[in-house]
Write an enzyme that holds these catalytic residues in place. Structure first.
Site, short mmCIF file in Angstrom:
data_model
loop_
_atom_site.label_atom_id
_atom_site.label_comp_id
_atom_site.label_asym_id
_atom_site.label_seq_id
_atom_site.Cartn_x
_atom_site.Cartn_y
_atom_site.Cartn_z
N LYS A 76 -11.61 -0.28 -0.10
CA LYS A 76 -11.68 1.16 -0.29
C LYS A 76 -11.20 1.48 -1.71
CE LYS A 76 -7.46 2.07 2.39
NZ LYS A 76 -7.15 1.08 3.43
N ASP A 85 -1.41 1.25 -3.86
CA ASP A 85 -2.28 0.25 -4.48
C ASP A 85 -3.64 0.82 -4.89
OD1 ASP A 85 -2.86 0.56 -1.75
OD2 ASP A 85 -3.81 -1.40 -1.63
N ASP A 95 -2.79 6.26 -3.31
CA ASP A 95 -1.61 5.61 -2.72
C ASP A 95 -1.07 4.49 -3.60
OD1 ASP A 95 -3.68 3.81 -2.31
OD2 ASP A 95 -2.83 3.06 -0.44
N SER A 123 0.79 -1.22 0.00
CA SER A 123 0.00 0.00 0.00
C SER A 123 0.83 1.28 0.00
CB SER A 123 -0.97 -0.04 1.17
OG SER A 123 -1.89 1.00 1.07
N HIS A 124 0.70 2.06 1.07
CA HIS A 124 1.36 3.37 1.11
C HIS A 124 2.82 3.27 1.58
CE1 HIS A 124 -0.38 2.24 4.89
NE2 HIS A 124 0.49 3.02 5.50
N ASP A 165 -6.12 2.37 -3.27
CA ASP A 165 -7.36 2.32 -2.48
C ASP A 165 -7.56 3.57 -1.63
OD1 ASP A 165 -5.34 1.66 -0.72
OD2 ASP A 165 -6.26 -0.20 0.00
N ARG A 166 -6.54 4.42 -1.53
CA ARG A 166 -6.71 5.63 -0.71
C ARG A 166 -6.94 6.86 -1.59
NH1 ARG A 166 -2.95 5.59 4.60
NH2 ARG A 166 -3.22 3.39 5.09
#
Ligand code: VG1
Ligand code: CO
Length: 544
Positions: free
Chosen positions: A377, A280, A278, A113-114, A282-283
Site C-alpha cells: 500500500k 512507514d 503513518d 508501521s503505525h 504505506d497508509r
C-alpha cells in the site's frame, strides 16, 4: 571473508503477524533475537542466484542498529549487493519499488508501521520478496517454523557501514549502494500522475493543502514531492522531520491521532485538502474541507475516477478489498463491469492478484490503498491520486464524495477497536462468537435479520492456497455487516476490531453521522461479542 557460526537458542514467539514480526524494542534487543529471525528468513528462502537485497526502515529507534546486523548476517549467507536508503531510511512503498526496479532478490523493511516508537515502544521487521510484496503466508509460516528449532546463525565481521552519504562503495567484498530514499519513488510518481496539472492547481492556489507526516518516514518524500516538485508553499508538510520516537505520538493517520489536522480541517479555516501518513508511509488519511473520507469510500472513489489519471486512463482490470473493508468499491466494479475480489486482511493477499494482472487497484479499510505500480500500500500515491482527481474535476472533496454517494449509494461505515484487552478474554470473546455461528442465520434482531454468520476463509484463485480463520462475519438481509477479528499487529495483549457497515441508497439519508446511523448495529455487536461486559471497558479505545 571470515564467516562465523554463532550458537543460539530458539525463541518461541517469532511468529509474524499481519505485517511482519512486531515486538517491543526490548524484546528485539535480547541476545540473538533479531539475528535468529533474520537467519530464519534467509535459511528458508535462500535458494537463489540473485544476491541483491534492499534494506531500509522508517527511522524508528533501533532502525540503524538492525540494519548493521542484517548486513552482517545476509553477507554471511551469501548476499553480495546491498541497496540501502540514506541514513537507513526508506518508506515501505519505496522499498517495494526499489526491489522491482533493481530486480533485487527481496528486501528488509524495519518498521512497526503505525505503532509508536522509542526505546520502550515497538520495533518490527518485514521481508518482501522479488515481486516487491510482503512474503506470503506460506513464507512467513516457514520463517516461524525455522525459528522454532534454530540452533545457530551465521555472520561476518564487518566495520560499521556508513549510511550517511549517498554513493557506491566496496567493503569487505560487498557492493554497497547508499541511495537517496526519495529519488526513484518521486520519479515513479511523476510517471503515474499529471504533475503539470496538479502543479498548476497548487500554484494558482486552486487547491490549498496540508500534509501531516507525523514525524515519520513520509516527511522527506512529501516535502520533496508536494513542496519542491509540485510547488506547494513551504510549510505545507507539517511534522516533516522523521524522529526515532515520532515525537512521542502514534504515527497512525486517523482522526484520533492527528489532532492538529482534525482541528484545522473541521474549522472555518479549513483548507481544500489535507492528508496524513503513518510510520512507514504505506497508509493515508484523506480529508477535505470539513469532511473525512473513509478509506473504504476512498478506494471506491478512486476506482470510479481512475480514468482521469494518466496511468489508469485506459481502464482498470479489476479491484480487490480486504474482507472487513466496506462493499463500496464492489458497487463501482459492478458498474464498470470488472471483477471485485475479497481477500483477508493484510497486503500480502493482494500480491498474487496484482502479479496475475487480475486487479489494478486495491485497498483496506485501515487507511491503505494502492495499485499495481508497487506491491505494497502506498500513502503518498493515494494523496497524489486524490490531488489529480481534484485538479481534473475542479470540485471540492465534499462535492466529489456526495456525488459518489448519490450515484452508488453510501456504505456507512465505522470500526471500533478495543486495544490491549487481556489475551484470554479476547480469545474467549472469539470462541463465544464462534459458538453462535450455527444458530444465528435467519434470526431477527430489531430491524435486522441475519442472512449468514460464518468465519471467513480465503481461497486464493491464483495459487489455490487456503487461509482460514480470517475473521467472523455476520451479514444481514439488507446487506449490513458486522465483522469481528483480532489484530495481528499489536504488541500488548490483544486488540479486538469490530467493523460495522450499513448500505444507504437513499440520498436524503446519506448525510448522517456514522455513529448515529450505525447505533443499532453497534448495540447488536456488543450483544453478540460482549466485549464491554467481559473486559469491563465502557467504550472503544479508538473509533475510525
Ligand atoms: C492492521 C490492519 C490491516 C493492515 C495491517 C498492516 O492489521 O487492520 O488492514 O494491513 O495493520 O498495516 P491488524 O491485524 O492489526 O488488523 V501497516 O500500515 O501496519 O503495515
Ligand atoms: Co504502515
Amino acid at each position: 571473508m571470515q564467516i562465523n557460526t554463532v550458537s543460539t537458542q530458539a525463541y518461541s514467539d517469532q511468529k509474524p503477524g499481519t505485517s511482519g514480526l512486531r515486538k517491543k524494542v526490548k524484546v528485539f534487543q535480547q541476545a540473538h533475537y533479531l539475528e535468529n529471525f533474520v537467519q530464519s528468513i534467509l535459511s528458508t528462502l535462500d535458494q537463489s542466484t540473485n544476491k541483491t537485497l534492499v534494506i531500509g526502515g522508517d527511522g524508528r529507534y533501533f532502525n540503524n542498529d538492525a540494519i548493521q546486523i542484517i548486513i552482517k548476517i545476509a553477507a554471511a549467507n551469501g548476499y553480495t549487493h546491498f541497496i540501502i536508503g540514506q541514513n537507513g531510511l526508506l518508506s515501505t512503498p519505496a522499498v517495494s519499488h526499489l526491489i522491482r526496479k533493481y530486480q533485487a532478490f527481496g528486501g528488509f523493511i524495519l518498521s512497526a508501521s503505525h505503532n509508536p516508537g522509542g526505546p520502550d515502544e515497538d520495533f518490527g521487521i518485514k521481508f518482501n520478496v522479488s515481486n516487491g510484496g510482503p512474503a506470503t503466508e506460506q513464507n512467513t509460516d516457514a520463517f516461524f517454523s525455522y525459528s522454532q528449532t534454530i540452533s545457530s546463525y551465521k555472520l561476518i565481521d564487518l566495520p560499521t557501514i556508513d549510511l550517511n552519504n549517498c554513493g557506491k562503495f566496496k567493503e569487505s567484498g560487498l557492493h554497497i549502494t547508499i541511495i537517496d530514499p526519495v529519488d526513484d519513488y518521486a520519479e515513479l510518481m511523476a510517471s503515474l500522475f499529471d504533475f503539470d496539472l496538479i502543479k498548476q492547481a497548487v500554484k494558482t492556489k486552486k487547491i490549498s493543502i496540508c500534509f501531516d507526516a507525523m514525524h515519520a518516514i513520509t516527511g522527506p518524500y512529501a516535502t520533496r514531492i508536494l513542496e519542491d516538485i509540485l510547488g506547494a508553499p513551504k510549510g505545507t508538510v507539517i511534522n516533516g522531520i522523521p524522529l526515532e520516537d515520532f515525537g512521542g505520538h502514534h504515527p497512525d493517520p486517523n482522526l484520533s491521532h492527528t489532532k492538529e489536522l482534525k482541528e484545522l480541517m473541521f474549522s472555518s479555516n479549513a483548507l481544500d485538502f489535507a492528508a496524513a501518513s503513518d510510520g512507514d508511509g504505506d497508509r493515508n488519511m484523506i480529508l477535505g474541507n470539513n469532511i473525512f473520507v473513509t478509506p473504504s469510500d476512498s478506494i471506491a472513489i478512486m476506482a470510479a475516477n481512475a480514468q482521469l489519471i494518466p496511468a489508469y486512463a485506459s481502464g482498470i482490470n479489476g479491484v480487490a478489498r480486504s474482507m472487513p473493508t466496506s462493499q463500496a468499491v464492489d458497487r463501482v466494479a459492478k458498474a464498470l463491469n470488472i471483477p471485485a475480489f475479497e481477500t483477508p486482511t493484510g497486503w500480502k493477499f493482494f500480491g498474487n492478484l496484482l502479479d496475475a494482472g487480475k486487479i489494478t487497484l486495491c485497498g483496506e479499510e485501515s487507511f491503505g490503498t494502492s495499485s499495481n505500480h508497487v506491491r505494497e500500500k502506498d500513502g503518498l500515491w493515494a494523496v497524489l491520486f486524490w490531488l489529480n482527481i481534484l485538479a481534473k474535476r475542479e470540485q471540492s472533496v465534499q462535492e466529489i464524495v456526495n456525488e459518489h454517494w448519490q450515484t452508488y449509494g453510501r456504505d456507512i461505515y465505522c470500526r471500533h477497536d478495543y486495544e490491549a484487552v487481556d489475551s484470554d478474554i479476547a480469545n474467549n470473546i472469539m470462541d463465544h462468537l464462534r459458538s453462535q455461528l450455527d444458530t444465528l442465520a435467519k434470526q431477527s434482531f430489531g430491524s435486522y435479520t441475519v442472512q449468514y454468520a460464518d468465519e471467513f476463509s480465503y481461497h486464493d484463485p491464483i495459487d489455490q492456497s487456503i487461509s482460514e480463520h480470517q475473521g467472523i462475519r455476520i451479514g444481514f438481509v439488507d446487506g449490513s455487516r458486522i465483522i469481528f477479528r483480532l489484530s495481528g499487529t499489536g504488541t500488548v495483549g490483544a486488540t479486538l476490531r469490530i467493523y460495522i457497515e450499513k448500505y444507504e441508497p437513499d440520498s436524503s439519508k446519506q448525510q448522517q453521522d456514522p455513529q448515529t446511523a450505525l447505533a443499532e448495529l453497534i448495540e447488536l455487536a456488543e450483544q453478540f461479542c460482549e466485549v464491554k461486559k467481559r473486559s469491563g471497558r465502557t467504550e472503544p479505545s479508538v473509533i475510525t
